[in-house]
Design an enzyme around this catalytic site. Sequence first.
Site, PDB file in Angstrom:
ATOM      1  N   GLU A 230      -2.365  -3.852   9.499  1.00 48.25           N
ATOM      2  CA  GLU A 230      -1.149  -4.626   9.764  1.00 48.25           C
ATOM      3  C   GLU A 230      -1.522  -5.901  10.512  1.00 48.25           C
ATOM      4  O   GLU A 230      -2.492  -5.885  11.297  1.00 48.25           O
ATOM      5  CB  GLU A 230      -0.224  -3.777  10.647  1.00 48.25           C
ATOM      6  CG  GLU A 230       1.251  -4.066  10.506  1.00 48.25           C
ATOM      7  CD  GLU A 230       2.059  -3.004  11.224  1.00 48.25           C
ATOM      8  OE1 GLU A 230       2.705  -2.193  10.523  1.00 48.25           O
ATOM      9  OE2 GLU A 230       2.009  -2.951  12.470  1.00 48.25           O
ATOM     10  N   HIS A 272       6.844  -3.671  13.898  1.00 43.58           N
ATOM     11  CA  HIS A 272       6.133  -2.887  14.920  1.00 43.58           C
ATOM     12  C   HIS A 272       5.803  -3.750  16.131  1.00 43.58           C
ATOM     13  O   HIS A 272       5.532  -4.943  16.015  1.00 43.58           O
ATOM     14  CB  HIS A 272       4.830  -2.326  14.333  1.00 43.58           C
ATOM     15  CG  HIS A 272       5.082  -1.202  13.379  1.00 43.58           C
ATOM     16  ND1 HIS A 272       4.322  -1.017  12.244  1.00 43.58           N
ATOM     17  CD2 HIS A 272       6.027  -0.232  13.363  1.00 43.58           C
ATOM     18  CE1 HIS A 272       4.769   0.042  11.584  1.00 43.58           C
ATOM     19  NE2 HIS A 272       5.811   0.533  12.255  1.00 43.58           N
ATOM     20  N   ALA A 294     -17.102  -7.271   4.239  1.00 43.55           N
ATOM     21  CA  ALA A 294     -17.921  -6.186   4.826  1.00 43.55           C
ATOM     22  C   ALA A 294     -18.103  -5.038   3.843  1.00 43.55           C
ATOM     23  O   ALA A 294     -18.764  -4.039   4.147  1.00 43.55           O
ATOM     24  CB  ALA A 294     -17.250  -5.680   6.088  1.00 43.55           C
ATOM     25  N   GLY A 295     -17.492  -5.150   2.645  1.00 42.25           N
ATOM     26  CA  GLY A 295     -17.753  -4.117   1.634  1.00 42.25           C
ATOM     27  C   GLY A 295     -16.606  -3.185   1.360  1.00 42.25           C
ATOM     28  O   GLY A 295     -16.703  -2.276   0.533  1.00 42.25           O
TER      29      GLY A 295
END
Length: 609
Positions: A230, A272, A294-295
């Site tokens: 989020e 939120h 990062a994969g």
Amino acid sequence: MKPELFTKDTTSIVYGYHVNAIQRMLDFDYACGRKTPSVAAIVNPGTDGVHKVFFGKGEVLLPMYGNFAAAADKHPKADVVVNFASFRSAFDSSMEALNHPNIRTVCVIAEGVPERRARQLAATAKKLDKMVIGPATVGGIKAGCFKIANTAGTYENIVESRLHRPGSVGFVSKSGGLSNECYNIIARNTDGLYEGIAIGGDAYPGSTLLDHILRYEAIPAVKMIVALGEIGGTEELRIVEALKAKKITKPLVIWVTGTCSKMFPAGVQFGHAGAKAGSDLETADAKNAALKAAGAVVPDSFDDYGVKVNETYQRLVKKGAIKPAADVEAPALPLDFAQAMKEGRIRKATTFINTISNEKKEELEYLNIPISKVLDSGMGIGGVIGLLWFKRELPDYGRKFLETALMLTADHGPAVSGAHNAIVTARAGKDIISSLVSGLLTIGPRFGGAIDGAAQEFKRAYDAGLTPEQFIKDMKKKGTPIPGIGHRVKSVTNPDMRVTQMKAFCRKNFKKTTLLDYALEVEKLTTAKKGNLILNVDGCIGISFVDMLSSTGSFTAQEIDDIVKMGCLNALFVVGRSIGLFGHIFDQKRLKQPMYRTPYDEIAYMTDL
Ligand code: ACO
Ligand code: LMR
């Protein structure tokens, strides 16, 4: 901490009397084929007791305790607490649970827990090597094993999302609502969820997305991980670091929601508490890009989230890393009767029929007439008897006839059977109801209970065209005393003035007194045989009642027959004479009369007979 939080034997303590959530947890247990409920006890502050709840087709009683310690001590196997306490008491109750040696996991549902308190909870959990899920969460679900509170919604949704048996996917998100959506996406694109956790949308959750991702990394049965981040905060950047450090080796499909924030003025706050980007790094776009680099498997938008989940899953199946879990038929949940009735999905045959009164309306109604109108109408007790006994609004003379019958039968002194029994019973110290009933039990074919018989027999004879002589012969032949004829003490020389009064009333008010006239012809013959064979008060009331119904013109011959055959007229004597019996009972109590014992000179001892 062991990576597995829940198993098929996990039991919990629910803090807060949330009956619907408890029922949904046990319904989930039923779907999973659990043999024992996942709720071991309920804490309802200040109230001990039990709570009855459905468990599959049956019901179970769950113990309820006024305080947490009692519940935890009595149910040592329960290692999860589902805490529904409000934000005012969520911290204290959660800390108490966390510090109890039996408890491993605490789920804090409340929104609005102060950030400082939330950070204390997280720190305590870490120090104790325990797990806190929340605050501000719907909880989580371990497919086929254990469900926290209302997670995953209705039974139908659970079965449709195949949550009643484990699949291969570990899921974690901040949002409870989107979790339920994602369980469905995962069910449609893989062999199903293994476990799903919603960590809650607060800025400082008790456990983080990474905490759960690393748990799934350590659970062999989890073959791929799906997550939903989020906007706001740097949690997802910690996931990026973990990916780079090869701490996460299982395929991770992740999307950070809030990419639309760029269309709003800077610093927009989403639903939120934690969903607000404090810097460019915290924007959804930045985090998605970093995760991809990062994969992680990152879709171009949430629209492709399911596609990426499916592609990743298919790739794992293809290389044999996943053996798709077989589908398992979930048992049909029995319909909750009250709920199904409320939804109009079932109907229940009634077991009683009532056509005379209705107390369910704003005002009590007798035969659809509000009680206020009954009173205002002046219909009196005779009118009420007409409504409730005969379902008719009787004419004034009909109402007065009934009231006259009640007044005439109210009492006939202490010597008669009913009064005697009532008096003796009262003097034996019995209560007024028992004393009344004792008196009423003497009412029968000889005393007070000949009203119906008189109406029936005289009407039968008259309708059959029998002359009074033929009628008397007919009854003699049957060996049956003529009901309504005869009296122990009244006779032609000692007339019963009650009968005199009733005859005068009928002659004055009824259009015709056909049956009464017939009865008086019979009486002439019977009294010729014996002076006490008069038309007695029972006979006069029963016979005149038939004349009254005929006079109204509102009852057909069949209806009159049906009423007479039904045998309801003796009720007039019961209602009327109850007044007198109570009078005698109160009289004895007022006089403080001792227990009665029949004097010896009243009894003939003839034991040699
Ligand atoms: N029909 C025909 N013959 C009768 C009737 C009757 N209703 N009642 C009494 N007799 C006859 C008896 O057959 C007997 O004849 P016998 O001498 O040839 O053998 C004779 O009269 C005396 O009979 P007993 O029963 O001794 O008379 P008793 O005065 O005790 O009876 C009683 C009074 C019980 C009321 C009786 O008349 C009777 O049973 N009547 C029918 C039931 C009835 O109407 N009860 C209501 C009474 S009023 C009230 O309780 C409020
Ligand atoms: C009564 O009304 O109780 C009487 O008619 C009976 C009786 O014996 O007096």
